[in-house]
Design a protein around this motif. Structure first.
Motif, PDB file in Angstrom:
ATOM      1  N   PHE A   1       5.547  -2.267  -2.911  1.00  0.00           N
ATOM      2  CA  PHE A   1       4.705  -1.310  -3.631  1.00  0.00           C
ATOM      3  C   PHE A   1       5.032  -1.310  -5.128  1.00  0.00           C
TER       4      PHE A   1
ATOM      5  N   ILE B   1      -1.303   3.028  -4.895  1.00  0.00           N
ATOM      6  CA  ILE B   1      -1.268   2.119  -6.048  1.00  0.00           C
ATOM      7  C   ILE B   1      -2.142   2.704  -7.157  1.00  0.00           C
TER       8      ILE B   1
ATOM      9  N   CYS C   1      -0.858   3.712 -10.913  1.00  0.00           N
ATOM     10  CA  CYS C   1      -1.415   2.971 -12.063  1.00  0.00           C
ATOM     11  C   CYS C   1      -2.108   3.920 -13.026  1.00  0.00           C
TER      12      CYS C   1
ATOM     13  N   ASP D   1       0.792  -1.235   0.000  1.00  0.00           N
ATOM     14  CA  ASP D   1       0.000   0.000   0.000  1.00  0.00           C
ATOM     15  C   ASP D   1       0.827   1.289   0.000  1.00  0.00           C
TER      16      ASP D   1
ATOM     17  N   VAL E   1       2.446  -2.282  -8.193  1.00  0.00           N
ATOM     18  CA  VAL E   1       2.081  -1.335  -9.259  1.00  0.00           C
ATOM     19  C   VAL E   1       2.382  -1.953 -10.625  1.00  0.00           C
TER      20      VAL E   1
ATOM     21  N   GLN F   1      -2.281  -8.703  -6.903  1.00  0.00           N
ATOM     22  CA  GLN F   1      -1.298  -7.620  -6.708  1.00  0.00           C
ATOM     23  C   GLN F   1      -0.334  -7.908  -5.558  1.00  0.00           C
TER      24      GLN F   1
END
Ligand code: F6P
Length: 323
Positions: free
Chosen positions: A140, A177, A181, A128, A144, A255
């Protein structure tokens, strides 16, 4: 300090294994004994502790998940649970701890360290990226990349069928995220918990774009960005703009898995190394993060109580880049 323990706790994150490897190898190099604690605070309470050697962490630098398993422990939230955990550490002669985890892990570490005076240092591991005191958390970047790969694929089919896709990414309380993105995937809009956009703005911008003959649109929605997540956002848009053909994709736990990216492996290895050096230098009660490319300690108290804000400039950029 001659004997330390290491554990992973909370949601797993790609790079946790690389960090664990660095902790075990660095501590061994420094002449310390390392004990692995399985299943985070739960394993600490039940005494699920085992001696680790450099070979225990062979061939894991590139793997996702966590060799030590992870859990969220209700019992550790109670003084009795923490007393039991401390008793187990004493039994094994463990004098210091390295905690690999996120917010909840460090909240626990702060209280535990203060109650029993045991030095604990932490490496920020969460997809996160929501910890104050580090520009990047371990996992992270991989998350992503995984989400972006999916967004690219969705764009192909969205474009072929001239649809609007609502793609939900992880982040119950944070939109890091989602924003990464949205910028990297060329999305039309992003919906986050921290910087909510008015529904009227979303409707106007989608409508205006489609009137200018856009052939597809992608809206990235953080899990906690709007009530009902991506389904909630899609329903509202469908009600107001029924001429748009909409679809929803929820990326979910995909993810959290997979091999860590090059960036995460390096970050994880360097912070794991730094955590052990920190313990040896007498550090405790703090998380080691990366701020402006420098390794920096931030107290657990600050790391969990202060909020790392989303950059509103970046959030606004998403709409501007998709005119
Ligand atoms: O690890 C962080 C996170 O992935 C959040 O983004 C998400 O809301 C949560 O964990 C999901 O947790 P669980 O796997 O326990 O459902």
């Amino acid at each position: 300090m001659k004997r330390i323990g290491v554990f992973t706790s909370g949601g797993d994150a790609p790079g946790m294994n690389a960090c664990l490897r660095a902790v075990v190898r660095t501590a061994t190099y420094q002449g310390m004994e390392v004990y692995g604690i399985r299943r985070g605070y739960s394993g600490m309470i039940s005494g699920d502790v085992f001696r680790m050697q450099p070979s225990s962490v062979s061939n894991i630098v590139h793997t996702g998940g966590t060799l030590l398993k992870s859990a969220r422990s209700e019992e550790f939230l109670t003084p009795e649970g923490r007393r039991k955990a401390y008793g187990e550490l004493r039994k094994h002669g463990i004098e210091g701890l390295v905690a690999l985890g996120g917010n909840g892990t460090f909240q626990g570490a702060r209280i535990f360290g203060e109650e029993f005076g045991i030095p604990i240092v932490g490496a920020p591991c969460t997809i996160d990226n929501d910890l104050f005191g580090t520009d990047h958390t371990i996992g992270f970047d991989t998350a992503v990349n995984t989400a972006l790969d999916a967004v690219d694929r969705i764009r192909d089919t969205a474009d072929s069928h001239e649809r609007v896709f609502f793609v939900e990414v992880m982040g119950r309380d944070s939109g890091f995220i989602a924003v990464s993105c949205a910028i990297g995937g060329g999305a039309e809009a992003v919906i986050t918990p921290e910087e909510p956009i008015p529904m009227s703005y979303l409707l106007d911008s989608l409508n205006a774009r489609w009137q200018r003959a856009k052939s597809s649109s992608i809206v990235i929605v953080a899990e906690g960005g709007i009530e009902g997540g991506a389904h909630g956002a899609a329903t509202r848009v469908r009600d107001a703009l029924p001429h748009l053909d909409t679809r929803v994709t929820i990326l979910g736990h995909v993810q959290r898995g997979g091999a860590p990216s090059a960036f995460d492996r390096r970050l994880a290895s360097e912070l794991g190394f730094g955590c052990v050096q920190g313990l040896l230098a007498g550090r405790g009660g703090a998380m080691l993060g990366l701020l402006a490319s420098r390794q920096t300690f931030t107290s657990f108290g600050e790391a969990v109580s202060r909020r790392k804000g989303l950059d509103p400039y970046r959030v606004k950029m998403v709409g501007k880049l998709s005119v």
